[in-house]
Design a protein around this motif. Structure first.
Motif, PDB file in Angstrom:
ATOM      1  N   GLU A  49       0.897  -1.341   0.207  1.00 43.55           N
ATOM      2  CA  GLU A  49       0.159   0.033   0.039  1.00 43.55           C
ATOM      3  C   GLU A  49       1.027   1.162  -0.069  1.00 43.55           C
ATOM      4  O   GLU A  49       0.407   2.282  -0.642  1.00 43.55           O
ATOM      5  CB  GLU A  49      -0.895   0.094   1.092  1.00 43.55           C
ATOM      6  N   PHE A  50       1.945   1.035   0.748  1.00 39.91           N
ATOM      7  CA  PHE A  50       2.791   2.220   0.953  1.00 39.91           C
ATOM      8  C   PHE A  50       3.483   2.488  -0.631  1.00 39.91           C
ATOM      9  O   PHE A  50       3.636   3.961  -0.833  1.00 39.91           O
ATOM     10  CB  PHE A  50       3.675   2.096   2.071  1.00 39.91           C
ATOM     11  N   GLY A  51       4.108   1.698  -1.124  1.00 41.79           N
ATOM     12  CA  GLY A  51       4.764   1.854  -1.955  1.00 41.79           C
ATOM     13  C   GLY A  51       6.310   1.426  -1.720  1.00 41.79           C
ATOM     14  O   GLY A  51       6.658   1.185  -0.359  1.00 41.79           O
ATOM     15  N   ASN A  52       7.310   1.574  -2.593  1.00 44.43           N
ATOM     16  CA  ASN A  52       8.700   1.197  -2.467  1.00 44.43           C
ATOM     17  C   ASN A  52       9.230   2.466  -1.665  1.00 44.43           C
ATOM     18  O   ASN A  52       9.543   3.327  -2.351  1.00 44.43           O
ATOM     19  CB  ASN A  52       9.230   1.023  -3.775  1.00 44.43           C
ATOM     20  N   PRO A  53       9.330   1.835  -0.315  1.00 48.26           N
ATOM     21  CA  PRO A  53      10.141   3.173   0.336  1.00 48.26           C
ATOM     22  C   PRO A  53      11.351   3.555   0.001  1.00 48.26           C
ATOM     23  O   PRO A  53      11.732   4.853  -0.030  1.00 48.26           O
ATOM     24  CB  PRO A  53      10.447   2.433   1.932  1.00 48.26           C
ATOM     25  N   ASN A  54      12.288   2.977  -0.830  1.00 45.02           N
ATOM     26  CA  ASN A  54      13.593   3.514  -1.360  1.00 45.02           C
ATOM     27  C   ASN A  54      13.196   4.436  -2.436  1.00 45.02           C
ATOM     28  O   ASN A  54      13.639   5.452  -2.285  1.00 45.02           O
ATOM     29  CB  ASN A  54      14.505   2.204  -1.717  1.00 45.02           C
ATOM     30  N   ILE A  55      12.209   4.129  -3.327  1.00 44.52           N
ATOM     31  CA  ILE A  55      11.780   4.868  -4.065  1.00 44.52           C
ATOM     32  C   ILE A  55      11.325   6.335  -3.535  1.00 44.52           C
ATOM     33  O   ILE A  55      11.690   7.429  -4.163  1.00 44.52           O
ATOM     34  CB  ILE A  55      10.920   4.403  -5.217  1.00 44.52           C
ATOM     35  N   ILE A  56      10.180   5.849  -2.865  1.00 36.19           N
ATOM     36  CA  ILE A  56       9.743   7.412  -2.049  1.00 36.19           C
ATOM     37  C   ILE A  56      10.901   8.150  -1.364  1.00 36.19           C
ATOM     38  O   ILE A  56      11.077   9.372  -1.429  1.00 36.19           O
ATOM     39  CB  ILE A  56       9.062   6.818  -1.132  1.00 36.19           C
ATOM     40  N   GLU A  57      12.014   7.238  -0.824  1.00 40.49           N
ATOM     41  CA  GLU A  57      12.805   8.159  -0.189  1.00 40.49           C
ATOM     42  C   GLU A  57      13.795   9.018  -1.306  1.00 40.49           C
ATOM     43  O   GLU A  57      13.929  10.158  -0.858  1.00 40.49           O
ATOM     44  CB  GLU A  57      13.988   7.194   0.694  1.00 40.49           C
ATOM     45  N   GLU A  58      13.975   8.405  -2.098  1.00 42.15           N
ATOM     46  CA  GLU A  58      14.945   8.924  -3.287  1.00 42.15           C
ATOM     47  C   GLU A  58      14.147  10.214  -3.693  1.00 42.15           C
ATOM     48  O   GLU A  58      14.491  11.306  -4.188  1.00 42.15           O
ATOM     49  CB  GLU A  58      15.065   7.861  -4.472  1.00 42.15           C
ATOM     50  N   ASP A  59      12.671  10.022  -4.224  1.00 42.20           N
ATOM     51  CA  ASP A  59      11.997  11.098  -4.519  1.00 42.20           C
ATOM     52  C   ASP A  59      11.962  12.379  -3.636  1.00 42.20           C
ATOM     53  O   ASP A  59      12.066  13.371  -4.086  1.00 42.20           O
ATOM     54  CB  ASP A  59      10.575  10.599  -4.733  1.00 42.20           C
ATOM     55  N   SER A  60      11.941  11.925  -2.346  1.00 36.87           N
ATOM     56  CA  SER A  60      11.787  13.084  -1.485  1.00 36.87           C
ATOM     57  C   SER A  60      13.345  13.672  -1.335  1.00 36.87           C
ATOM     58  O   SER A  60      13.302  14.877  -1.303  1.00 36.87           O
ATOM     59  CB  SER A  60      11.497  12.250   0.131  1.00 36.87           C
ATOM     60  N   ARG A  61      14.208  12.781  -1.641  1.00 35.56           N
ATOM     61  CA  ARG A  61      15.652  13.472  -1.400  1.00 35.56           C
ATOM     62  C   ARG A  61      15.819  14.338  -2.534  1.00 35.56           C
ATOM     63  O   ARG A  61      16.399  15.489  -2.568  1.00 35.56           O
ATOM     64  CB  ARG A  61      16.712  12.375  -1.411  1.00 35.56           C
ATOM     65  N   GLU A  62      15.372  13.955  -3.849  1.00 37.26           N
ATOM     66  CA  GLU A  62      15.424  14.605  -5.019  1.00 37.26           C
ATOM     67  C   GLU A  62      14.809  16.037  -5.159  1.00 37.26           C
ATOM     68  O   GLU A  62      15.294  17.051  -5.834  1.00 37.26           O
ATOM     69  CB  GLU A  62      14.628  14.100  -6.115  1.00 37.26           C
ATOM     70  N   VAL A  63      14.109  16.239  -4.126  1.00 38.82           N
ATOM     71  CA  VAL A  63      13.396  17.587  -4.018  1.00 38.82           C
ATOM     72  C   VAL A  63      14.549  18.651  -3.617  1.00 38.82           C
ATOM     73  O   VAL A  63      14.662  19.760  -4.049  1.00 38.82           O
ATOM     74  CB  VAL A  63      12.398  17.815  -2.833  1.00 38.82           C
ATOM     75  N   TRP A  64      15.460  17.985  -2.732  1.00 40.09           N
ATOM     76  CA  TRP A  64      16.593  18.785  -2.088  1.00 40.09           C
ATOM     77  C   TRP A  64      18.043  19.000  -3.117  1.00 40.09           C
ATOM     78  O   TRP A  64      18.454  19.640  -3.029  1.00 40.09           O
ATOM     79  CB  TRP A  64      17.124  18.415  -0.694  1.00 40.09           C
ATOM     80  N   HIS A  65      17.867  18.103  -4.124  1.00 37.24           N
ATOM     81  CA  HIS A  65      18.857  18.126  -4.941  1.00 37.24           C
ATOM     82  C   HIS A  65      19.229  19.407  -5.971  1.00 37.24           C
ATOM     83  O   HIS A  65      18.066  20.210  -6.185  1.00 37.24           O
ATOM     84  CB  HIS A  65      18.760  16.961  -6.136  1.00 37.24           C
ATOM     85  N   TRP A  66      20.208  19.676  -6.346  1.00 36.62           N
ATOM     86  CA  TRP A  66      20.375  20.615  -7.485  1.00 36.62           C
ATOM     87  C   TRP A  66      20.410  19.912  -8.794  1.00 36.62           C
ATOM     88  O   TRP A  66      21.343  19.329  -9.106  1.00 36.62           O
ATOM     89  CB  TRP A  66      21.597  21.476  -7.300  1.00 36.62           C
ATOM     90  N   PRO A  67      19.143  19.365  -9.384  1.00 35.13           N
ATOM     91  CA  PRO A  67      18.949  18.399  -9.998  1.00 35.13           C
ATOM     92  C   PRO A  67      20.188  18.549 -11.215  1.00 35.13           C
ATOM     93  O   PRO A  67      20.638  17.468 -11.729  1.00 35.13           O
ATOM     94  CB  PRO A  67      17.706  18.364 -10.628  1.00 35.13           C
TER      95      PRO A  67
END
Lengths: 883, 113
Positions: A49-67
């Motif tokens: 239900e939650f989803g892949n926590p790794n991907i979610i973590e990565e997506d969240s991290r990406e918010v802070w990246h200088w992409p």
């Protein structure tokens, strides 16, 4: 959150994020458990239900990246990894790039030093040289007379300062060997006009051009260093110039060399006997534009003044105009066209290299289809992929560029040879080194980036366009659509390469022909087996004509008696030395007509052996003999052109002529062949006619201070240098001798610029040819290998080997011919820009074009040979089985 | 693969709802999800995976701030609360949303031309 805070707290943030997400998950699991579901079942459901926590973590991290930055860095690492995996490919690409970029940077160093760097004077762009235009005599660039100079200076409102100068030579005696110094006389404010302060001491004071105060001198840095050991106490010391004491009042800084090769400056002291005459034009004038004044405005003003003088003094100044040339143009004008051509040529080479590399990368991209497809399915956007490919190519080109800088460093050292140090009268700057400074490095980086984008764009766009489904198929063949488009593009690249190569080859061919013509052209005398030396007799020691005569005759006699000397003579102004003087020649007995356009040839005073030593042909009458001395009649010899000018309808032999500055009329006893005083290649600014009209007087009747010895030797002229100098010192041991060198060396130096341009252009053309042939080979080879199936089928269906050969060669033929056609068209339009550099060669010379086309065609066909042979040897069974 | 994710809501809706929930009271991630589910009567189900990126975006923009605390179940959790800037942003967003809603309602009204 502030940027700084973000940077520092990133790591902590990430771990907090991790913790948070795990907690959330845990909470979810707990809730499910409380609802009665088994723990591991709950865990699985929660995770689903939650989803892949790794991907979610990565997506969240990406918010802070200088992409942008982060992924570029990732792309870079990927690119470097790819380079390491394919060392062969990488090596080829980087070497090609290094050569191409390196050559460009090398030429740029010359452009930078010569054309772009500011001249070492204050606000050098405001400095202009002022010349007269002597319309009646047809002199495009004439010196200025002293009274005219004073009037220009007083009457103008456009110049902040004006100075006048003329060249001079002094013999420096005293401590050490006597030396002949090349000097310039400057009007007192000349240094101020240039705006360069002295390193030591001062420059001239306003009253130091007057007699009694004018024995002061300013030294060149080099002279100060070499002759006086950089003595800091040099100021106030007295040095003997031509036997008179001059006080040293200043030393100029190292970077100041105006004009080039000048070692010492003394004040301009006009000779009261001649200086007041307005038709005695001997000064070079420089001026500084006032702020805000343009060249056009200044020119208009000067023309007004000249017109005023023309009406005020019609006997001397009628129809005299003025001309302004910027100082930069004066010092670099002759080099500019050559440099432009070379820069374009080397740019073409780089373009060809880019085309080759683009083709290489395109093939590689096709091989990487699988990888591209997978990345696409994993979510890489087209833009991302294009960026990744571009990063790869820029990485290549930056590495290649760095290597290229190294190549440029060596190349620049070799290019200094383009600027021979002893050429007078050419607008070529004195270059001692070609430094690699920030500008050059900047250019190198820019060139690398542009190159990278140029050859990277093609495969990048290609990769972006590939259809994913097709490329994931098992078969290695791509869908027809993509391949066809790629093929057309690659063929277009090759055609472009061939065209550019042809243009370069044509240009090189023209330059080579021009150079050969130049070198073979007859300057009127022979340059082989001749040793030359120049001697300036100091005024103080040689006060009378008789003394000069004694010296000259004694020296020549002694030298002639040396073993190995076939003939020897002296001349006042050695041809090819860049030194020359002119005097008007008129028919004696005719009334002086001031409005008449009298011939104004080069003049020389020679000993009888001169003509023999130089092999100047006798056309009529006789050479000078020993009998032509002060006790016999005054005689003169004319060159053929001069004879035609002065006596268009009569035989000149026996007639009397007047020479300007020579009091008695002289009888013409001979006509000799024309001599190009300045060589063939030098177009001297100062006269519009070729400097080949000449009048000769016997040294015994007209001795001069300046003597240039011309010694024809049986063997190598240099071997007699020492002996010849000894003979001169035997006559006068304190006499300075300068420029001891073979005449052939002088001749070679006068064409140094043309030679260098030709060599460089030929090298570039050769490089282009090599690259283009590799390009053709690559494309044909690739296309053939892709068509292996088709070829196998054809052979199976009965095609003979020669049919296959024709098939493959046919493709190559088509590409080459297209390239040739475009190249010829391009050359015809572009080579006309070469015409100012070409000597007696038409810029559309059909023979050259034909020859280089044939060469390129043969090379192109040869490049197809190996792939064609390979195609012929295809085994149909193997080919058909290949799937 | 954020671009391929299906969003039934318009962009910004999730952030708006998070802000609104936080206006009521500060909460941690899990509680937020439950709150939105409950308040919307299960009409809206947010993918929990998109919650955290959204929260980070709000953090980056300075509309919320976070601190560590303890949840009702005695677990260490990160609690988010609204900042003044967030409050203002929420007001603006809500009024824009209501304008948009009114506009759509008018267009969809039956019979009117």
């Amino acid at each position: 959150m502030s940027l700084l805070a973000r940077i520092f707290r990133r790591k902590r943030m990430y771990s907090e994020l991790n913790e948070e997400i795990q907690a959330h998950l845990q909470e979810k699991i707990d809730e499910l458990v409380t609802r009665g579901i088994a723990p591991d079942e709950a865990a699985r459901t929660a995770r689903l239900e939650f989803g892949n926590p790794n991907i979610i973590e990565e997506d969240s991290r990406e918010v802070w990246h200088w992409p942008a930055l982060e992924s570029v860095w990732a792309d870079l690492r990927y690119a470097l990894r790819g380079m390491r995996k394919n060392p062969g490919f990488t090596l080829v690409v980087i070497l090609t790039l290094a050569l191409g970029i390196g050559a460009n940077v090398a030429i740029f160093t010359v452009v930078n030093t010569v054309l772009l760097q500011p001249l070492p004077y204050k606000d050098a762009d405001k400095l202009v040289t002022v010349w007269g235009v002597n319309k009646p005599l047809g002199f495009d660039l004439d010196f200025v007379s002293y009274p005219d100079y004073l009037d220009f200076k007083a009457q103008n409102r456009v110049f902040a300062g004006m100075g006048a100068s003329t060249d001079e030579m002094y013999t420096l005696t005293g401590a050490g060997e006597p030396a002949a110094l090349i000097a310039y006389e400057f009007s007192p404010d000349y240094f101020d006009v240039l705006g360069v302060p002295p390193l030591l001491g001062r420059t001239f004071a306003p009253d130091e051009d007057q007699a009694g105060k004018n024995h002061v001198a300013v030294l060149n840095y080099r002279l100060w260093k070499s002759r006086f050991g950089a003595d800091p106490a040099i100021l106030g010391k007295s040095i003997p110039l031509d036997g008179s004491p001059y006080t040293v009042i200043g030393v100029m800084p190292k970077s100041f060399a105006y004009p080039p090769d000048v070692e010492i400056w003394t004040p301009l002291t006009p000779d009261p006997q001649f200086a007041h005459r307005r038709d005695n034009r001997w000064l070079r004038v420089i001026a500084r534009l006032k702020p805000g004044v343009t060249m056009e405005q200044a020119h208009a003003e000067m023309q007004t003044i000249a017109a005023r003088l023309s009406s005020q003094y019609p006997e001397t100044n009628k129809d005299q105009e003025t001309r302004l040339i910027s100082l930069r143009q004066m010092t670099t004008g002759d080099v500019r066209p050559a440099l432009t051509v070379l820069l374009c040529a080397v740019g073409f080479v780089l373009l060809i290299a880019c085309a080759n590399i683009a083709n290489l990368m395109l093939s590689r991209a096709v091989a990487r289809q699988r990888e591209i497809a997978i990345r696409a399915t994993l979510g890489a956007t087209r833009r991302r992929m294009i960026r990744q490919f571009l990063t790869e190519s820029i990485a290549f080109s930056l590495v290649g560029g760095a290597l290229g800088l190294l190549i440029a460093y060596w190349g620049a050292a070799a290019l200094v040879a383009m600027f021979p140090p002893t050429i007078e009268n050419l607008s070529i700057p004195r270059i001692e080194s070609l430094p690699i400074d920030a500008w050059v490095i900047g250019f190198g980086v820019l060139a690398s980036l542009v190159t990278g984008v140029l050859f990277g764009l093609a495969p990048a766009i290609q990769a972006g366009r590939m259809r994913i489904g097709e490329s994931l198929k098992e078969s290695g063949r791509t869908a027809a659509g993509g391949a066809a488009q790629g093929r057309r593009f690659r063929n277009a690249l090759v055609v472009l390469e061939v065209a550019l190569s042809l243009i370069l080859l044509a240009a090189a061919g023209l330059m080579i022909q021009s150079f050969l013509h130049l070198v073979r052209a007859d300057p009127g005398f022979r340059t082989d087996h001749i040793l030359t030396m120049r001697v300036l007799l100091p005024d103080q020691k040689y006060k009378t004509d008789a003394q000069e005569l004694a010296f000259g005759q004694a020296a020549v006699t002694r030298i002639q008696s040396l073993p190995g000397v076939e003939s020897a003579g002296t001349v006042t102004f050695l041809p090819l030395s860049g030194w020359w003087g002119t005097r008007e020649v008129t028919i004696a007995g005719r009334p002086a007509d001031p409005a008449a356009k009298n011939p104004r040839p080069v003049w020389d005073s020679v000993t009888p052996g001169y003509f023999v030593a130089m092999r100047i042909p006798l056309i009529e009458g006789r050479y000078f003999t020993e009998q032509d001395n002060s006790s016999n009649e005054n005689v003169v010899i004319l060159s053929a052109s001069l004879a035609r000018q002065v006596f268009p309808n009569d035989d000149p032999i026996g007639k009397l002529v007047n020479i300007q500055g020579v009091d008695k009329p002289r009888r013409v006893v001979g006509v000799v062949g024309d001599v190009y005083q300045l060589g063939i290649s030098v177009r001297q600014t100062g006269v519009t006619e070729d400097v080949k009209s000449e009048v000769y007087m016997p040294y015994a009747q007209f001795p001069t201070h300046l003597l240039c010895f011309v010694i024809r030797t049986a063997g190598d002229p240099v071997s007699l240098a020492k002996a010849a100098q000894q003979e001169i010192w035997a006559v006068d041991e304190g006499q300075a001798i300068s420029f001891v060198e073979p005449l052939s060396q002088l001749a070679s130096e006068t064409v140094a610029l043309q030679r260098a341009s030709m060599v460089l252009l030929a090298v570039f053309a050769g490089l282009a040819l090599l690259l283009a042939s590799i390009g053709i080979y690559g494309v044909i080879s690739y296309s053939t290998s892709r068509r292996t199936n088709e070829i196998g089928i054809r052979i199976a269906l009965g095609a003979s080997r020669s049919n296959i050969l024709r098939l493959v060669i046919g493709e190559g033929f088509f590409l080459t011919i297209c390239g040739l056609a475009i190249g010829v068209a391009g050359s015809l339009t572009l080579t006309r820009f070469l015409s100012s550099l070409l000597y007696e060669v038409r810029s559309n010379d059909p023979l050259t074009f034909f020859a280089v086309s044939v060469v390129l065609f043969c090379v192109g066909m040869a490049a197809c040979f190996i792939p064609a042979r390979r195609a012929m040897l295809v085994d149909p069974i193997v080919a058909l089985r290949y799937e | 693969m954020t671009e391929l994710q299906k969003r039934d809501l318009f962009p910004g809706a999730l952030e708006m709802m998070i802000l609104k929930s936080l206006q009521r009271q500060p909460e941690h991630g899990y509680a937020l999800v439950q709150h939105i589910k409950r308040t919307s009567n299960d009409l809206l189900r947010i993918e929990e995976g998109s919650l955290y990126p959204a929260l980070q975006r709000l953090l980056k923009a300075g509309l919320v701030r976070a601190r560590w605390g303890v949840s009702a179940t005695n677990r260490r959790v990160r609690i988010y609360e609204l900042t003044p800037a967030g409050k203002k942003h929420l007001e603006v967003e809500v009024s824009r949303f209501e304008q948009m809603l009114e506009g759509i309602t008018r267009v969809l009204a039956p019979g009117e031309s």
